[in-house]
Design a protein around this motif. Structure first.
Motif, PDB file in Angstrom:
ATOM      1  N   GLY A   1      52.928  43.525  37.506  1.00 38.48           N
ATOM      2  CA  GLY A   1      52.917  44.312  38.732  1.00 38.48           C
ATOM      3  C   GLY A   1      52.346  43.536  39.897  1.00 38.48           C
ATOM      4  O   GLY A   1      51.925  42.390  39.764  1.00 38.48           O
ATOM      5  N   ASN A   2      52.352  44.200  41.034  1.00 45.63           N
ATOM      6  CA  ASN A   2      51.824  43.621  42.265  1.00 45.63           C
ATOM      7  C   ASN A   2      50.379  44.074  42.466  1.00 45.63           C
ATOM      8  O   ASN A   2      50.072  45.259  42.299  1.00 45.63           O
ATOM      9  N   VAL A   3      49.507  43.132  42.797  1.00 42.82           N
ATOM     10  CA  VAL A   3      48.099  43.425  43.040  1.00 42.82           C
ATOM     11  C   VAL A   3      47.618  42.658  44.264  1.00 42.82           C
ATOM     12  O   VAL A   3      48.214  41.660  44.659  1.00 42.82           O
ATOM     13  N   THR A   4      46.523  43.119  44.820  1.00 42.03           N
ATOM     14  CA  THR A   4      45.880  42.408  45.914  1.00 42.03           C
ATOM     15  C   THR A   4      44.978  41.314  45.334  1.00 42.03           C
ATOM     16  O   THR A   4      44.703  41.296  44.124  1.00 42.03           O
ATOM     17  N   GLU A   5      44.496  40.427  46.189  1.00 43.53           N
ATOM     18  CA  GLU A   5      43.562  39.382  45.738  1.00 43.53           C
ATOM     19  C   GLU A   5      42.307  40.015  45.139  1.00 43.53           C
ATOM     20  O   GLU A   5      41.790  39.550  44.126  1.00 43.53           O
ATOM     21  N   LYS A   6      41.819  41.087  45.769  1.00 44.77           N
ATOM     22  CA  LYS A   6      40.630  41.771  45.268  1.00 44.77           C
ATOM     23  C   LYS A   6      40.896  42.368  43.884  1.00 44.77           C
ATOM     24  O   LYS A   6      40.075  42.236  42.971  1.00 44.77           O
ATOM     25  N   GLN A   7      42.023  43.035  43.712  1.00 43.98           N
ATOM     26  CA  GLN A   7      42.364  43.596  42.414  1.00 43.98           C
ATOM     27  C   GLN A   7      42.507  42.509  41.353  1.00 43.98           C
ATOM     28  O   GLN A   7      42.082  42.692  40.210  1.00 43.98           O
ATOM     29  N   TRP A   8      43.096  41.372  41.719  1.00 46.71           N
ATOM     30  CA  TRP A   8      43.272  40.258  40.797  1.00 46.71           C
ATOM     31  C   TRP A   8      41.909  39.768  40.311  1.00 46.71           C
ATOM     32  O   TRP A   8      41.719  39.498  39.126  1.00 46.71           O
ATOM     33  N   ALA A   9      40.958  39.659  41.215  1.00 45.25           N
ATOM     34  CA  ALA A   9      39.600  39.247  40.842  1.00 45.25           C
ATOM     35  C   ALA A   9      38.960  40.291  39.918  1.00 45.25           C
ATOM     36  O   ALA A   9      38.291  39.937  38.937  1.00 45.25           O
ATOM     37  N   GLU A  10      39.156  41.574  40.208  1.00 42.63           N
ATOM     38  CA  GLU A  10      38.618  42.643  39.372  1.00 42.63           C
ATOM     39  C   GLU A  10      39.226  42.600  37.967  1.00 42.63           C
ATOM     40  O   GLU A  10      38.523  42.798  36.969  1.00 42.63           O
ATOM     41  N   ILE A  11      40.519  42.354  37.889  1.00 43.35           N
ATOM     42  CA  ILE A  11      41.206  42.282  36.594  1.00 43.35           C
ATOM     43  C   ILE A  11      40.643  41.128  35.767  1.00 43.35           C
ATOM     44  O   ILE A  11      40.300  41.301  34.587  1.00 43.35           O
ATOM     45  N   LYS A  12      40.544  39.953  36.366  1.00 42.44           N
ATOM     46  CA  LYS A  12      40.042  38.793  35.628  1.00 42.44           C
ATOM     47  C   LYS A  12      38.606  39.015  35.152  1.00 42.44           C
ATOM     48  O   LYS A  12      38.272  38.696  34.007  1.00 42.44           O
ATOM     49  N   HIS A  13      37.781  39.587  36.020  1.00 46.06           N
ATOM     50  CA  HIS A  13      36.391  39.856  35.652  1.00 46.06           C
ATOM     51  C   HIS A  13      36.328  40.896  34.525  1.00 46.06           C
ATOM     52  O   HIS A  13      35.596  40.718  33.542  1.00 46.06           O
ATOM     53  N   GLY A  14      37.113  41.967  34.650  1.00 40.61           N
ATOM     54  CA  GLY A  14      37.129  43.011  33.628  1.00 40.61           C
ATOM     55  C   GLY A  14      37.592  42.501  32.282  1.00 40.61           C
ATOM     56  O   GLY A  14      37.025  42.855  31.237  1.00 40.61           O
ATOM     57  N   LEU A  15      38.600  41.642  32.284  1.00 40.93           N
ATOM     58  CA  LEU A  15      39.098  41.085  31.030  1.00 40.93           C
ATOM     59  C   LEU A  15      38.061  40.183  30.365  1.00 40.93           C
ATOM     60  O   LEU A  15      37.934  40.169  29.140  1.00 40.93           O
ATOM     61  N   LYS A  16      37.310  39.451  31.168  1.00 35.78           N
ATOM     62  CA  LYS A  16      36.254  38.612  30.599  1.00 35.78           C
ATOM     63  C   LYS A  16      35.184  39.454  29.920  1.00 35.78           C
ATOM     64  O   LYS A  16      34.627  39.073  28.893  1.00 35.78           O
ATOM     65  N   LEU A  17      34.900  40.636  30.490  1.00 32.57           N
ATOM     66  CA  LEU A  17      33.902  41.527  29.899  1.00 32.57           C
ATOM     67  C   LEU A  17      34.421  42.217  28.637  1.00 32.57           C
ATOM     68  O   LEU A  17      33.645  42.492  27.718  1.00 32.57           O
ATOM     69  N   LEU A  18      35.707  42.500  28.578  1.00 26.53           N
ATOM     70  CA  LEU A  18      36.289  43.251  27.468  1.00 26.53           C
ATOM     71  C   LEU A  18      36.704  42.398  26.270  1.00 26.53           C
ATOM     72  O   LEU A  18      36.897  42.917  25.175  1.00 26.53           O
ATOM     73  N   THR A  19      36.860  41.101  26.474  1.00 22.49           N
ATOM     74  CA  THR A  19      37.370  40.242  25.404  1.00 22.49           C
ATOM     75  C   THR A  19      36.311  39.243  24.934  1.00 22.49           C
ATOM     76  O   THR A  19      35.298  39.039  25.602  1.00 22.49           O
ATOM     77  N   ARG A  20      36.608  38.641  23.793  1.00 22.05           N
ATOM     78  CA  ARG A  20      35.747  37.586  23.254  1.00 22.05           C
ATOM     79  C   ARG A  20      36.542  36.296  23.240  1.00 22.05           C
ATOM     80  O   ARG A  20      37.570  36.205  22.570  1.00 22.05           O
ATOM     81  N   GLU A  21      36.058  35.301  23.959  1.00 22.05           N
ATOM     82  CA  GLU A  21      36.770  34.027  24.066  1.00 22.05           C
ATOM     83  C   GLU A  21      36.960  33.339  22.716  1.00 22.05           C
ATOM     84  O   GLU A  21      37.927  32.623  22.512  1.00 22.05           O
TER      85      GLU A  21
END
Length: 87
Positions: free
Chosen positions: A35-55
């Protein structure tokens, strides 16, 4: 910007990641969102995924494009997700 996210995460985190991504993107196939996201949303998504996943256990692939016009998507078979935002 147009983004595609593909993930392979542990079973105990799948629903958390899926529900999180549904806030921003369209579900198009098992473990695939776009989908289409803003730069702010993109940053939120990346940050949220880092919190939800285990590298050490999970894998998330993030693709970003300036515009959806730069992406060609072809589907063979059944469309799995409804990209319509109207409920």
């Amino acid at each position: 910007m147009f983004v595609i996210i593909v993930y392979d995460v542990s079973v105990d985190r799948v629903s958390k990641v899926c529900n999180f991504l549904r806030r921003y993107l369209n579900w198009v196939q098992n473990s695939v969102f776009e989908g289409n996201v803003t730069e702010k949303q993109w940053a939120e998504i990346k940050h949220g995924l880092k919190l939800l996943t285990r590298e050490s256990e999970d894998s998330v692939r993030l693709y970003s494009f300036r515009t959806e016009d730069l992406v060609t998507v072809s589907v063979i078979g059944v469309e799995k997700g409804d990209t319509c935002n109207i409920i």
